[in-house]
Structure formats: structure tokens, C-alpha cells
Design a protein around this motif. Structure first.
Motif, PDB file in Angstrom:
ATOM      1  N   MET A 118       0.837  -1.191   0.000  1.00 45.96           N
ATOM      2  CA  MET A 118       0.000   0.000   0.000  1.00 45.96           C
ATOM      3  C   MET A 118       0.873   1.242   0.000  1.00 45.96           C
ATOM      4  O   MET A 118       1.838   1.319   0.761  1.00 45.96           O
ATOM      5  CB  MET A 118      -0.917  -0.028   1.221  1.00 45.96           C
ATOM      6  CG  MET A 118      -1.904   1.114   1.313  1.00 45.96           C
ATOM      7  SD  MET A 118      -3.093   0.846   2.639  1.00 45.96           S
ATOM      8  CE  MET A 118      -2.019   0.900   4.087  1.00 45.96           C
ATOM      9  N   GLN A 133      -8.184   4.738   3.578  1.00 42.58           N
ATOM     10  CA  GLN A 133      -7.657   3.376   3.550  1.00 42.58           C
ATOM     11  C   GLN A 133      -8.184   2.618   2.335  1.00 42.58           C
ATOM     12  O   GLN A 133      -7.424   1.942   1.629  1.00 42.58           O
ATOM     13  CB  GLN A 133      -8.054   2.640   4.834  1.00 42.58           C
ATOM     14  CG  GLN A 133      -7.336   1.320   5.051  1.00 42.58           C
ATOM     15  CD  GLN A 133      -5.933   1.505   5.606  1.00 42.58           C
ATOM     16  OE1 GLN A 133      -5.421   2.609   5.667  1.00 42.58           O
ATOM     17  NE2 GLN A 133      -5.313   0.413   6.004  1.00 42.58           N
ATOM     18  N   GLN A 134      -9.492   2.714   2.087  1.00 41.40           N
ATOM     19  CA  GLN A 134     -10.085   2.013   0.951  1.00 41.40           C
ATOM     20  C   GLN A 134      -9.545   2.550  -0.370  1.00 41.40           C
ATOM     21  O   GLN A 134      -9.331   1.785  -1.317  1.00 41.40           O
ATOM     22  CB  GLN A 134     -11.615   2.133   0.997  1.00 41.40           C
ATOM     23  CG  GLN A 134     -12.266   1.448   2.192  1.00 41.40           C
ATOM     24  CD  GLN A 134     -11.848  -0.015   2.332  1.00 41.40           C
ATOM     25  OE1 GLN A 134     -11.857  -0.771   1.363  1.00 41.40           O
ATOM     26  NE2 GLN A 134     -11.483  -0.412   3.540  1.00 41.40           N
ATOM     27  N   TYR A 154      -6.049   1.167  -0.895  1.00 43.79           N
ATOM     28  CA  TYR A 154      -6.074  -0.238  -1.299  1.00 43.79           C
ATOM     29  C   TYR A 154      -6.226  -0.387  -2.810  1.00 43.79           C
ATOM     30  O   TYR A 154      -5.780  -1.365  -3.399  1.00 43.79           O
ATOM     31  CB  TYR A 154      -7.229  -0.973  -0.611  1.00 43.79           C
ATOM     32  CG  TYR A 154      -6.950  -1.407   0.805  1.00 43.79           C
ATOM     33  CD1 TYR A 154      -5.701  -1.889   1.177  1.00 43.79           C
ATOM     34  CD2 TYR A 154      -7.951  -1.362   1.773  1.00 43.79           C
ATOM     35  CE1 TYR A 154      -5.454  -2.301   2.481  1.00 43.79           C
ATOM     36  CE2 TYR A 154      -7.706  -1.778   3.080  1.00 43.79           C
ATOM     37  CZ  TYR A 154      -6.454  -2.233   3.424  1.00 43.79           C
ATOM     38  OH  TYR A 154      -6.210  -2.642   4.713  1.00 43.79           O
ATOM     39  N   LYS A 155      -6.867   0.580  -3.459  1.00 46.05           N
ATOM     40  CA  LYS A 155      -7.128   0.490  -4.896  1.00 46.05           C
ATOM     41  C   LYS A 155      -5.918   0.861  -5.743  1.00 46.05           C
ATOM     42  O   LYS A 155      -5.856   0.523  -6.926  1.00 46.05           O
ATOM     43  CB  LYS A 155      -8.297   1.413  -5.267  1.00 46.05           C
ATOM     44  CG  LYS A 155      -9.641   0.952  -4.739  1.00 46.05           C
ATOM     45  CD  LYS A 155     -10.695   2.031  -4.911  1.00 46.05           C
ATOM     46  CE  LYS A 155     -10.865   2.444  -6.361  1.00 46.05           C
ATOM     47  NZ  LYS A 155     -11.885   3.507  -6.507  1.00 46.05           N
ATOM     48  N   PHE A 164      -5.195  -9.193   2.684  1.00 36.00           N
ATOM     49  CA  PHE A 164      -4.953  -7.758   2.555  1.00 36.00           C
ATOM     50  C   PHE A 164      -3.483  -7.443   2.787  1.00 36.00           C
ATOM     51  O   PHE A 164      -2.923  -6.550   2.152  1.00 36.00           O
ATOM     52  CB  PHE A 164      -5.824  -6.982   3.563  1.00 36.00           C
ATOM     53  CG  PHE A 164      -7.207  -6.688   3.059  1.00 36.00           C
ATOM     54  CD1 PHE A 164      -7.436  -5.616   2.214  1.00 36.00           C
ATOM     55  CD2 PHE A 164      -8.272  -7.487   3.418  1.00 36.00           C
ATOM     56  CE1 PHE A 164      -8.711  -5.344   1.735  1.00 36.00           C
ATOM     57  CE2 PHE A 164      -9.560  -7.228   2.943  1.00 36.00           C
ATOM     58  CZ  PHE A 164      -9.776  -6.159   2.103  1.00 36.00           C
ATOM     59  N   GLY A 172      -1.599  -8.123  -0.386  1.00 33.85           N
ATOM     60  CA  GLY A 172      -2.150  -7.445  -1.560  1.00 33.85           C
ATOM     61  C   GLY A 172      -3.014  -8.290  -2.463  1.00 33.85           C
ATOM     62  O   GLY A 172      -3.421  -7.824  -3.524  1.00 33.85           O
ATOM     63  N   ASP A 212      -7.569  -6.783  -4.634  1.00 33.11           N
ATOM     64  CA  ASP A 212      -7.262  -6.806  -6.071  1.00 33.11           C
ATOM     65  C   ASP A 212      -7.625  -8.118  -6.745  1.00 33.11           C
ATOM     66  O   ASP A 212      -8.167  -8.122  -7.840  1.00 33.11           O
ATOM     67  CB  ASP A 212      -5.765  -6.516  -6.272  1.00 33.11           C
ATOM     68  CG  ASP A 212      -5.359  -6.550  -7.735  1.00 33.11           C
ATOM     69  OD1 ASP A 212      -5.990  -5.834  -8.525  1.00 33.11           O
ATOM     70  OD2 ASP A 212      -4.426  -7.294  -8.074  1.00 33.11           O
ATOM     71  N   THR A 231       1.079  -5.425  -6.956  1.00 27.37           N
ATOM     72  CA  THR A 231       1.867  -5.055  -5.776  1.00 27.37           C
ATOM     73  C   THR A 231       3.350  -4.876  -6.056  1.00 27.37           C
ATOM     74  O   THR A 231       4.093  -4.432  -5.194  1.00 27.37           O
ATOM     75  CB  THR A 231       1.710  -6.130  -4.677  1.00 27.37           C
ATOM     76  OG1 THR A 231       2.050  -7.399  -5.232  1.00 27.37           O
ATOM     77  CG2 THR A 231       0.278  -6.182  -4.168  1.00 27.37           C
ATOM     78  N   GLN A 247       3.972  -4.013   0.439  1.00 26.30           N
ATOM     79  CA  GLN A 247       3.391  -5.010   1.341  1.00 26.30           C
ATOM     80  C   GLN A 247       3.691  -4.683   2.793  1.00 26.30           C
ATOM     81  O   GLN A 247       2.825  -4.831   3.668  1.00 26.30           O
ATOM     82  CB  GLN A 247       3.937  -6.400   1.002  1.00 26.30           C
ATOM     83  CG  GLN A 247       3.434  -6.976  -0.297  1.00 26.30           C
ATOM     84  CD  GLN A 247       3.969  -8.381  -0.539  1.00 26.30           C
ATOM     85  OE1 GLN A 247       5.034  -8.755  -0.025  1.00 26.30           O
ATOM     86  NE2 GLN A 247       3.266  -9.175  -1.330  1.00 26.30           N
ATOM     87  N   ARG A 254       1.223  -2.396   4.419  1.00 25.26           N
ATOM     88  CA  ARG A 254      -0.024  -3.083   4.769  1.00 25.26           C
ATOM     89  C   ARG A 254       0.179  -3.992   5.986  1.00 25.26           C
ATOM     90  O   ARG A 254      -0.696  -4.113   6.837  1.00 25.26           O
ATOM     91  CB  ARG A 254      -0.496  -3.941   3.589  1.00 25.26           C
ATOM     92  CG  ARG A 254      -1.024  -3.155   2.400  1.00 25.26           C
ATOM     93  CD  ARG A 254      -1.473  -4.113   1.315  1.00 25.26           C
ATOM     94  NE  ARG A 254      -2.137  -3.411   0.227  1.00 25.26           N
ATOM     95  CZ  ARG A 254      -3.246  -3.839  -0.374  1.00 25.26           C
ATOM     96  NH1 ARG A 254      -3.814  -4.959   0.012  1.00 25.26           N
ATOM     97  NH2 ARG A 254      -3.794  -3.149  -1.368  1.00 25.26           N
TER      98      ARG A 254
END
Length: 424
Positions: free
Chosen positions: A1, A102-103, A106-107, A209, A212, A216, A333, A363, A366
Motif C-alpha cells: 500500500m 484506507q479504501q 487499497y485500490k 490484505f 495485496g 485486487d 503489488t 506489502q 499493509r
């Protein structure tokens, strides 16, 4: 992330990197995320200011009561109560905005390393090197899906009966070849300094999560919905997650782990001649190598991992090439990925058998996987992983490239593992 501070301080660099990965609407999404970050900082500032005022007034109340100024004390209590309500409301708003950030993070995929070539498809990947001579086969040589039937070593129909398409049953010398390759790959990794791990093959959502795969690749993973567990697509997931929420001592770095697991991939939408036979499966075996390193050591580690994988291919006497993947063909990732491909003479094409990737801090951010530098400041580590190796296409290449009119010769390095030197 990606880290918000990187987006804020290196906005143009982030947008350029996302564009190199062909991420749509990069500038717009980064701008929206930075606006959310501004809201978060404003809410945090207001919350902290009101909280400070409330704490200050609370201290004064005791003094007022002690001095007999009850009326002022009651007024201060009322003000404190009002401030607490406001800080509670701000805290709820802050939590909502933080979740939105955060969301949104993640994208966003990882940013590519500067050496990653520009491109959209596999056709734009850069060939780094080729090694070995492509064998010349006799007239009438067959692809592996014909050979496995001829010698009765892998049964797709039986697998389809038991589970469905893409779940082969390995039999006799086919099963022994699988076991031999697994043991050979593990022994080579251990000799190179990797510690063997035998991890679970079902992981929770947090693990998905952490490395990653979620959100995805959610549609590509098998999901045990009742327990909310996922069958692993690679041993990278459970092995790397061993170190989630940890601060590792520098003296323990680099962490070097290896593990054999079955791997499960839905491969939704895959079809055609390119995925025939062993070329693409829903379940297959793979030996993985994972490293966790200091940031300044990670690209040296990636080169070492690449050489280790190449060494396996050399010992198996398979012609191979190494590709540096372009921005559009890289994983979500990854910052830099090398693909290793072996040449299948019977199919007349290159088959990918390994990917080795450096994820830099993506990674680790995250996972909250960190170390303390010399000044005692906590910093994110770098994570890397590679296939060393995935079995199906290695088996396909061994069968196809080593076939003779009378049988299939096994690579010499496997003879002691197999207990035989030929399938006939």
C-alpha cells in the motif's frame, strides 16, 4: 500500500508511476485522495484542539471546587460536557474519513521502479538474457498432453471426475516426478540459506490484505465463505504474513524463507490452446522463496533470487530466458518483476515458470512490518518473493524437451530423487 506522505510530497512522481502501470484516472484519484487527506488533517487538528481545551478545563474544575467557586465549576463542567460531545462527533467523522482513505489506498497499485520499461502488454516486456540451446526434436514429437496419456502418468479425466477441470491426478512416475522436483527445489533453497516453512494453505482476510491479494484478486481466489478463509494462490501469502505487525531486529535481516505448498487459482475467464494440459491449472504445487530485507539491500536480494532461480533451470538443463516486465504487464503489488520462461520445443513457445518480484515497502506498509534504524526511528522494510519453482510448466517442458522415440529421459540432477532415469 502506498503511503499518504509519499502521495502528498511526491504527487507528480506518483501520478507518473501510476500512468506507467496504465492505471486509469490516476491524476483524478490521487487528487481525490489528497483532498480526503486534507479533510483528515483538518478534522484531526480540530479534534486535538477541542480535546486539549476539554482537558485544560477539567483540571481547572478541581481548583474551582477547592476554592468554593461552585457556580464557576458547574459552568466549566457544562462546557466540558459540550466539548466532549463535539470531540466525539469529530472522532466519528475522522474515523469515516480515515476509512475512506484506507479504501482508496487499497485500490492504488505499487509504483514501478525506474528501470521498468514502458508498455501495456507482454509484447512490451524486455528480454534481459537467454540461456541454453533449444533442443531439436525428432519427427513425430508430441506436446505434453499427448505424452502424459501415452505413458499414463497424469490423468485429467480422473481429476475432472473427482473435482473438475484443472485438477489433474498424478500417477506412478508422474507422481514421483512431482515429489522429486519439490524435494530438489527445497534442498536447493535450503542450501542457499533459506529456512524451510510449512505454512497453512488457508488464510484469513487480514493475510490476504497484508500481501495485496485482497481486494485486487478477490475474484481469482477460492473462498471458504462460512469461515471467511481463502485458499492460498501462493505460499508468499502465509509465509510473508508470519511477520505481520512485527518490528524485526536488524541483526535478524535478511529473513530468508522457503516453502512448498499446493496453490489454488480460479483462473476465471482462462480458455484456449495456450492453457491446454499443464499450462494452466486450478491446483498446482510450487516452491516459493521469500525475503525481507533492509530497503538499501532489496535490489541486490532480487538479483540473488533471480540467479538462484536461473541456477535451478540450468541444473534441469532447460533453455530459458529472463524478462523484465513492462509497467502494463506487472503485478498489482510489484515494483519490479523478472519473469523466467522455459522454451517448450513441442509447443514451439516460451512458458512462464517463475516470477521474482521486489515489492519495496508496498506489502510492508499493509503488514506494518518494520525495523528500527540507527537513530531508533521505525522504518518500513522491503519484501520480495519468487517462484523457485512452479511445477506444472516445468514438468511440461521436461517431458516435451527430453522425449525420444522410446521414452522420456529425466534430467540427471533428478535421478537420485526419482530412483529412475527414464519414463517409458
Amino acid at each position: 500500500m502506498l503511503q499518504v506522505t509519499v502521495l502528498r510530497e511526491q504527487t507528480a512522481h506518483v501520478i507518473e508511476g501510476l500512468n506507467k502501470k496504465n492505471y486509469k484516472n490516476a491524476a483524478e484519484e490521487v487528487a481525490a485522495l489528497l483532498e480526503l487527506d486534507q479533510q483528515r488533517r483538518q478534522l484531526q487538528s480540530e479534534h486535538d484542539e477541542l480535546q486539549g481545551r476539554a482537558n485544560s478545563i477539567a483540571k481547572e474544575i478541581g481548583v474551582l471546587m477547592k476554592n468554593g467557586e461552585r457556580e464557576k465549576a458547574e459552568a466549566s463542567k457544562a462546557e466540558t460536557s459540550e466539548l466532549k460531545q463535539k470531540t466525539k462527533s469529530l472522532a466519528e467523522q475522522l474515523s469515516t474519513v480515515e476509512d475512506q482513505i484506507q479504501q482508496a489506498l487499497y485500490k492504488l497499485p505499487n509504483l514501478p521502479h525506474e528501470s521498468v520499461p514502458t508498455g501495456r502488454t507482454a509484447e512490451d516486456n524486455e528480454v534481459v538474457l537467454e540461456n541454453g540451446e533449444i533442443p531439436k526434436l525428432f519427427d513425430g514429437a508430441q506436446p505434453h498432453w499427448e505424452l502424459i496419456q501415452k505413458y499414463d502418468i497424469i490423468d485429467f479425466e480422473l481429476g475432472n471426475k473427482i473435482s473438475g477441470a484443472g485438477f489433474p491426478v498424478y500417477k506412478g512416475k508422474g507422481a514421483r516426478l512431482q515429489r522429486a522436483l519439490i524435494n530438489f527445489f527445497l534442498d536447493e533453497a535450503i542450501a542457499a540459506g533459506y529456512m524451510e516453512i510449512q505454512p497453512p494453505i488457508l488464510v484469513n482476510e487480514a493475510s490476504g490484505f497484508g500481501t495485496g491479494q485482497l481486494p485486487d484478486k478477490e475474484g481469482q481466489m477460492y473462498h471458504a465463505t462460512e469461515d471467511n478463509l481463502y485458499l492460498i494462490p501462493t505460499a508468499e501469502v502465509p509465509i510473508t504474513n508470519i511477520y505481520r505487525d512485527m518490528i524485526l531486529p536488524v541483526a535478524q535481516l535478511p529473513v530468508m524463507n522457503t516453502g512448498h505448498t499446493p496453490c489454488f487459482r480460479r483462473e476465471a475467464g482462462s480458455w484456449g490452446a495456450d492453457v491446454r494440459g499443464l499450462n494452466r491449472l486450478h491446483q498446482f504445487d510450487k516452491v516459493e522463496i521469500v525475503q525481507i530485507t533492509l530497503p538499501e539491500k532489496s535490489y541486490e536480494a532480487l538479483e540473488q533470487m533471480s540467479l538462484h532461480i536461473q541456477g535451478l533451470l540450468q541444473k534441469l538443463e532447460l533453455p530459458y530466458r529472463v524478462l523484465r516486465l513492462c509497467g502494463g504487464d506487472m503485478g498489482f503489488t510489484s515494483a519490479l518483476t523478472y519473469d523466467m520462461e522455459v522454451y517448450s520445443t513441442a509447443q514451439g513457445r516460451w512458458l512462464e515458470v517463475s516470477s521474482a518480484s521486489n515489492f519495496e515497502t508496498y506489502q510492508a506498509n499493509r503488514l506494518k512490518l518494520r525495523y528500527k534504524n540507527e537513530s531508533g526511528k521505525t522504518q518500513l522494510l522491503h519484501t520480495l518473493n519468487g517462484s523457485a519453482l512452479a511445477l506444472p510448466r516445468i514438468v511440461a517442458a521436461i517431458l516435451e524437451n527430453n522425449q525420444t522415440p522410446d521414452g522420456i529421459d529425466m534430467p540427471k540432477v533428478l535421478h537420485s530423487y526419482l530412483g529412475f532415469d527414464r519414463i517409458s
